[in-house]
Design an enzyme around this catalytic site. Structure first.
Site, PDB file in Angstrom:
ATOM      1  N   ALA A  32       0.860  -1.191   0.000  1.00  0.00           N
ATOM      2  CA  ALA A  32       0.000   0.000   0.000  1.00  0.00           C
ATOM      3  C   ALA A  32       0.892   1.235   0.000  1.00  0.00           C
ATOM      4  O   ALA A  32       1.878   1.296   0.737  1.00  0.00           O
ATOM      5  CB  ALA A  32      -0.888  -0.007   1.232  1.00  0.00           C
ATOM      6  N   GLU A  83       2.757  11.009 -29.868  1.00  0.00           N
ATOM      7  CA  GLU A  83       3.592   9.825 -30.075  1.00  0.00           C
ATOM      8  C   GLU A  83       2.719   8.577 -30.145  1.00  0.00           C
ATOM      9  O   GLU A  83       3.209   7.455 -30.102  1.00  0.00           O
ATOM     10  CB  GLU A  83       4.630   9.700 -28.967  1.00  0.00           C
ATOM     11  CG  GLU A  83       4.058   9.616 -27.561  1.00  0.00           C
ATOM     12  CD  GLU A  83       5.066   9.101 -26.563  1.00  0.00           C
ATOM     13  OE1 GLU A  83       5.471   7.938 -26.705  1.00  0.00           O
ATOM     14  OE2 GLU A  83       5.436   9.850 -25.651  1.00  0.00           O
ATOM     15  N   CYS A 117       7.312  12.543 -25.639  1.00  0.00           N
ATOM     16  CA  CYS A 117       6.409  13.533 -25.032  1.00  0.00           C
ATOM     17  C   CYS A 117       6.749  14.967 -25.426  1.00  0.00           C
ATOM     18  O   CYS A 117       6.150  15.909 -24.908  1.00  0.00           O
ATOM     19  CB  CYS A 117       6.433  13.401 -23.513  1.00  0.00           C
ATOM     20  SG  CYS A 117       6.219  11.720 -22.951  1.00  0.00           S
ATOM     21  N   SER A 209      15.324   6.084 -17.667  1.00  0.00           N
ATOM     22  CA  SER A 209      14.490   7.204 -18.119  1.00  0.00           C
ATOM     23  C   SER A 209      14.477   8.325 -17.072  1.00  0.00           C
ATOM     24  O   SER A 209      14.474   9.508 -17.413  1.00  0.00           O
ATOM     25  CB  SER A 209      13.064   6.741 -18.444  1.00  0.00           C
ATOM     26  OG  SER A 209      12.331   6.449 -17.277  1.00  0.00           O
ATOM     27  N   HIS A 252       6.856  18.503 -17.460  1.00  0.00           N
ATOM     28  CA  HIS A 252       6.299  17.256 -18.001  1.00  0.00           C
ATOM     29  C   HIS A 252       6.185  16.284 -16.824  1.00  0.00           C
ATOM     30  O   HIS A 252       7.137  16.134 -16.048  1.00  0.00           O
ATOM     31  CB  HIS A 252       7.222  16.680 -19.078  1.00  0.00           C
ATOM     32  CG  HIS A 252       6.872  15.259 -19.399  1.00  0.00           C
ATOM     33  ND1 HIS A 252       5.635  14.923 -19.901  1.00  0.00           N
ATOM     34  CD2 HIS A 252       7.550  14.087 -19.216  1.00  0.00           C
ATOM     35  CE1 HIS A 252       5.578  13.606 -20.037  1.00  0.00           C
ATOM     36  NE2 HIS A 252       6.722  13.072 -19.632  1.00  0.00           N
ATOM     37  N   LYS A 261      10.574  15.970  -7.117  1.00  0.00           N
ATOM     38  CA  LYS A 261      12.038  15.820  -7.082  1.00  0.00           C
ATOM     39  C   LYS A 261      12.701  16.796  -8.059  1.00  0.00           C
ATOM     40  O   LYS A 261      13.777  17.322  -7.793  1.00  0.00           O
ATOM     41  CB  LYS A 261      12.432  14.390  -7.451  1.00  0.00           C
ATOM     42  CG  LYS A 261      12.080  13.379  -6.373  1.00  0.00           C
ATOM     43  CD  LYS A 261      12.606  12.011  -6.767  1.00  0.00           C
ATOM     44  CE  LYS A 261      12.235  10.971  -5.719  1.00  0.00           C
ATOM     45  NZ  LYS A 261      12.734   9.649  -6.057  1.00  0.00           N
TER      46      LYS A 261
HETATM   47  N1  CAA Z   1       4.961   3.457   0.242  1.00  0.00           N
HETATM   48  C1  CAA Z   1       5.533   4.602  -0.203  1.00  0.00           C
HETATM   49  N2  CAA Z   1       6.459   4.625  -1.194  1.00  0.00           N
HETATM   50  C2  CAA Z   1       6.808   3.449  -1.754  1.00  0.00           C
HETATM   51  C3  CAA Z   1       6.273   2.222  -1.328  1.00  0.00           C
HETATM   52  C4  CAA Z   1       5.299   2.250  -0.279  1.00  0.00           C
HETATM   53  N3  CAA Z   1       4.710   1.148   0.167  1.00  0.00           N
HETATM   54  N4  CAA Z   1       6.820   1.243  -2.073  1.00  0.00           N
HETATM   55  C5  CAA Z   1       7.688   1.820  -2.932  1.00  0.00           C
HETATM   56  N5  CAA Z   1       7.681   3.161  -2.732  1.00  0.00           N
HETATM   57  C6  CAA Z   1       8.425   4.186  -3.470  1.00  0.00           C
HETATM   58  C7  CAA Z   1       9.853   3.807  -3.796  1.00  0.00           C
HETATM   59  O1  CAA Z   1      10.719   4.053  -2.701  1.00  0.00           O
HETATM   60  C8  CAA Z   1      10.116   4.718  -4.986  1.00  0.00           C
HETATM   61  O2  CAA Z   1      10.330   6.033  -4.550  1.00  0.00           O
HETATM   62  P1  CAA Z   1      11.792   6.692  -4.612  1.00  0.00           P
HETATM   63  O3  CAA Z   1      12.295   6.508  -6.014  1.00  0.00           O
HETATM   64  O4  CAA Z   1      11.518   8.101  -4.276  1.00  0.00           O
HETATM   65  O5  CAA Z   1      12.618   5.963  -3.601  1.00  0.00           O
HETATM   66  C9  CAA Z   1       8.746   4.754  -5.684  1.00  0.00           C
HETATM   67  O6  CAA Z   1       7.804   4.314  -4.731  1.00  0.00           O
HETATM   68  C10 CAA Z   1       8.659   3.856  -6.893  1.00  0.00           C
HETATM   69  O7  CAA Z   1       9.096   2.593  -6.509  1.00  0.00           O
HETATM   70  P2  CAA Z   1      10.124   1.789  -7.417  1.00  0.00           P
HETATM   71  O8  CAA Z   1      11.289   2.679  -7.783  1.00  0.00           O
HETATM   72  O9  CAA Z   1      10.404   0.484  -6.781  1.00  0.00           O
HETATM   73  O10 CAA Z   1       9.186   1.625  -8.685  1.00  0.00           O
HETATM   74  P3  CAA Z   1       9.334   0.662  -9.902  1.00  0.00           P
HETATM   75  O11 CAA Z   1      10.747   0.377 -10.213  1.00  0.00           O
HETATM   76  O12 CAA Z   1       8.451  -0.491  -9.656  1.00  0.00           O
HETATM   77  O13 CAA Z   1       8.715   1.568 -11.099  1.00  0.00           O
HETATM   78  C11 CAA Z   1       9.067   3.407 -12.599  1.00  0.00           C
HETATM   79  C12 CAA Z   1       8.821   2.964 -11.164  1.00  0.00           C
HETATM   80  C13 CAA Z   1      10.491   3.063 -13.005  1.00  0.00           C
HETATM   81  C14 CAA Z   1       8.846   4.912 -12.690  1.00  0.00           C
HETATM   82  C15 CAA Z   1       8.053   2.676 -13.541  1.00  0.00           C
HETATM   83  O14 CAA Z   1       6.753   2.976 -13.161  1.00  0.00           O
HETATM   84  C16 CAA Z   1       8.239   3.044 -14.998  1.00  0.00           C
HETATM   85  O15 CAA Z   1       9.079   2.487 -15.691  1.00  0.00           O
HETATM   86  N6  CAA Z   1       7.400   4.002 -15.551  1.00  0.00           N
HETATM   87  C17 CAA Z   1       7.490   4.443 -16.937  1.00  0.00           C
HETATM   88  C18 CAA Z   1       8.718   5.284 -17.214  1.00  0.00           C
HETATM   89  C19 CAA Z   1       8.633   6.654 -16.610  1.00  0.00           C
HETATM   90  O16 CAA Z   1       7.577   7.152 -16.252  1.00  0.00           O
HETATM   91  N7  CAA Z   1       9.795   7.349 -16.537  1.00  0.00           N
HETATM   92  C20 CAA Z   1       9.870   8.698 -16.063  1.00  0.00           C
HETATM   93  C21 CAA Z   1      10.928   9.515 -16.769  1.00  0.00           C
HETATM   94  S1  CAA Z   1      10.802   9.314 -18.519  1.00  0.00           S
HETATM   95  C22 CAA Z   1       9.623  10.427 -19.045  1.00  0.00           C
HETATM   96  O17 CAA Z   1       9.322  11.358 -18.354  1.00  0.00           O
HETATM   97  C23 CAA Z   1       8.968  10.195 -20.346  1.00  0.00           C
HETATM   98  C24 CAA Z   1       7.627   9.595 -20.133  1.00  0.00           C
HETATM   99  O18 CAA Z   1       6.654  10.314 -19.979  1.00  0.00           O
HETATM  100  C25 CAA Z   1       7.511   8.164 -20.081  1.00  0.00           C
END
Ligand code: CAA
EC number: 2.3.3.10
Length: 458
Positions: A32, A83, A117, A209, A252, A261
């Site tokens: 959660a 896109e 984007c 990313s 964005h 951040k």
């Molecule tokens: N309570 C509170 N926070 C929690 C939690 C909990 N129970 N469990 C995890 N979290 C936090 C983690 O600590 C992390 O935060 P921090 O980075 O601040 O430490 C956050 O939640 C996300 O957790 P993970 O890093 O473990 O997440 P993930 O690896 O499973 O996936 C992601 C995250 C990489 C963004 C993934 O969703 C993804 O690949 N998304 C698509 C790519 C994207 O959006 N990239 C952004 C930049 S690129 C861009 O901007 C272009 C575009 O539009 C795509």
């Protein structure tokens, strides 16, 4: 040249259904808070197979033109940034020409622009450049951006969303683009891309990313700062530019936590380039990181935490309000930044905004990024262009609240249907058009030659 070219009016469209991120956390068996706190996402809008990129853009343009009651022949340029490619040759722009048919106006420049984007921002720049050039014929430009952001089952899926924004561009705008102030960074990266033409889904290296986004932000901010300082020097002002010179900052927004951040990173850039005598009290807690280089901190959790803390007040003042649509609807790719602009306008009065500078960071994976700014007009009097613009988006919260909440099971079923029908021919999309908002364009039929036919819900 015309003065103060920028955004005169703006219209936002998002789907009439969403899935709640708390429901998704349970459904996906993650802890959660991972999506709601960790990513900062509350709800995610999504489209049924009855909607595609053409229908989204048809709807948002129709809504803008109907609300403003502008004659269809008052538009001389129409640019689309997207896109969400459903055809490698035929532009979304050509489909939008259908709306202009009755007016007989076919003299409309502009086609589609694509790089993840960033396409919406490239379109905005193209439209403004046209208006400030010898080719301008005195008419308005329309900039349309829209996307359907969907990911396969897995970590990235909760960072989806969908929507479109249409912007009316003209001179003497209440949101004028500040001339000569674009900090741009472009490089070759494989952080997010769509090589698989048989699928709607991108390939994503999520962690990379995030680093690419931060690097682009740092670089764009440095270029923007250099350019504005140079402008100031010509006017006899010699001092560093800092975040204090930007009253509102929009980004964005792939997910909201990323933006919080990012604002912290802008403060960090200011801090690292400040000297001890110009250092500001808001840099509290950052001294321990004084000897680090920006590029060494993309994955440093201690820096992350210190920046989030140091920048919290600034975030609350300058950025939080702009995330309203993003947290409730998710990533809209090209239209994300402009959805943030709409949210910012929806949550402030014209008086609050008058005379301010709005900084804007646009990022498209692959990658292309720019940081630029709008100068808000000083006139916030009743009936002024600024006051009209602000009131035109004030119903955003009510419109979002009127969407239907769907279960994660229903959401998954729709994602499966989108996979099933993607790039198929000879079908009529299943679904009930009454589930769409009134006035929405939808895909009625794809014939055996892949020609798409659209209709409008009464
Ligand atoms: N309570 C509170 N926070 C929690 C939690 C909990 N129970 N469990 C995890 N979290 C936090 C983690 O600590 C992390 O935060 P921090 O980075 O601040 O430490 C956050 O939640 C996300 O957790 P993970 O890093 O473990 O997440 P993930 O690896 O499973 O996936 C992601 C995250 C990489 C963004 C993934 O969703 C993804 O690949 N998304 C698509 C790519 C994207 O959006 N990239 C952004 C930049 S690129 C861009 O901007 C272009 C575009 O539009 C795509």
């Amino acid at each position: 040249w015309p003065k103060d070219v920028g955004i005169l009016d703006l219209e936002v469209y998002f789907p009439a259904q969403y899935v709640d991120q708390t429901d998704l956390e349970k459904y996906n068996n993650v802890e959660a808070g991972k999506y709601t706190v960790g990513l900062g996402q509350t709800q995610m809008g999504f489209c049924s197979v009855q909607e595609d990129i053409n229908s989204l853009c048809l709807t948002v343009v129709q809504r803008l033109m109907e609300r403003t009651r502008l004659p269809w022949d008052s538009v001389g340029r129409l640019e689309v940034g997207t896109e969400t490619i459903i055809d490698k040759s035929k532009a979304v722009k050509t489909v939008l020409m259908e709306l202009f048919q009755d007016s007989g106006n076919t003299d409309i420049e502009g086609i589609d622009t694509t790089n993840a984007c960033y396409g919406g921002t490239a379109s905005l720049f193209n439209a403004a450049n046209w208006m400030e050039s010898s080719y301008w014929d005195g008419r308005y430009a329309l900039v349309v951006c829209g996307d359907i952001a969907v990911y396969p089952n897995g970590n990235a899926r909760p960072t989806g969303g969908a929507g479109a924004v249409a912007m009316l561009i003209g001179p003497n705008a209440p949101l004028a683009l500040e001339q000569g102030l674009r900090g741009t960074h472009m490089e070759n990266a494989y952080d997010f891309y769509k090589p698989n033409l048989a699928s709607e889904y991108p390939l994503v290296d999520g962690k990379l990313s995030i680093q690419c986004y931060f690097r682009a932000l740092d670089k764009c901010y440095a270029s923007y700062r250099r350019k504005i300082q140079n402008q100031w020097k010509q006017d006899g002002v010699d001092r560093p530019f800092t975040l204090d010179d930007i009253q509102y900052m929009i980004f964005h927004t792939p997910f909201c936590k990323m933006v919080q951040k990012s604002l912290g990173r802008l403060m960090f850039s200011d801090f690292l380039s400040s000297s001890s005598d110009t250092r500001n009290t808001s840099y509290k807690g950052l001294e321990a990181f004084r000897n680090l280089k920006l590029e060494d901190t993309y994955t440093n959790k201690d820096v992350d935490k210190a920046l989030l803390k140091a920048s919290l007040d600034t975030f609350n003042k300058k950025t939080r309000a702009s995330l309203y649509l993003s947290t409730h609807n998710g990533n809209m790719y090209t239209s994300s930044l402009y959805g943030c602009l709409a949210s910012l306008l929806a949550h402030h009065s014209a008086q609050d905004l008058a005379g301010s500078r709005i900084g804007a960071f646009s990022y498209g994976s692959g990658l292309a990024a720019s940081l630029f700014s709008f100068r808000v007009s000083k006139d916030a009097s009743p009936g002024s262009p600024l006051e009209k613009l602000v009131s035109s988006v004030s119903d955003l919260p009510q419109r979002l609240a009127s969407r239907r909440r769907m279960s994660p099971e229903e959401f998954t079923e729709v994602m499966n249907q989108r996979e099933q029908f993607y790039h198929k021919s000879n079908f009529s999309p299943p679904g009930d058009i009454n589930n769409l908002f009134p006035g929405t364009w939808y895909l009625e039929r794809v014939d055996e030659m892949h020609r798409r036919k659209y209709a409008r819900r009464p």
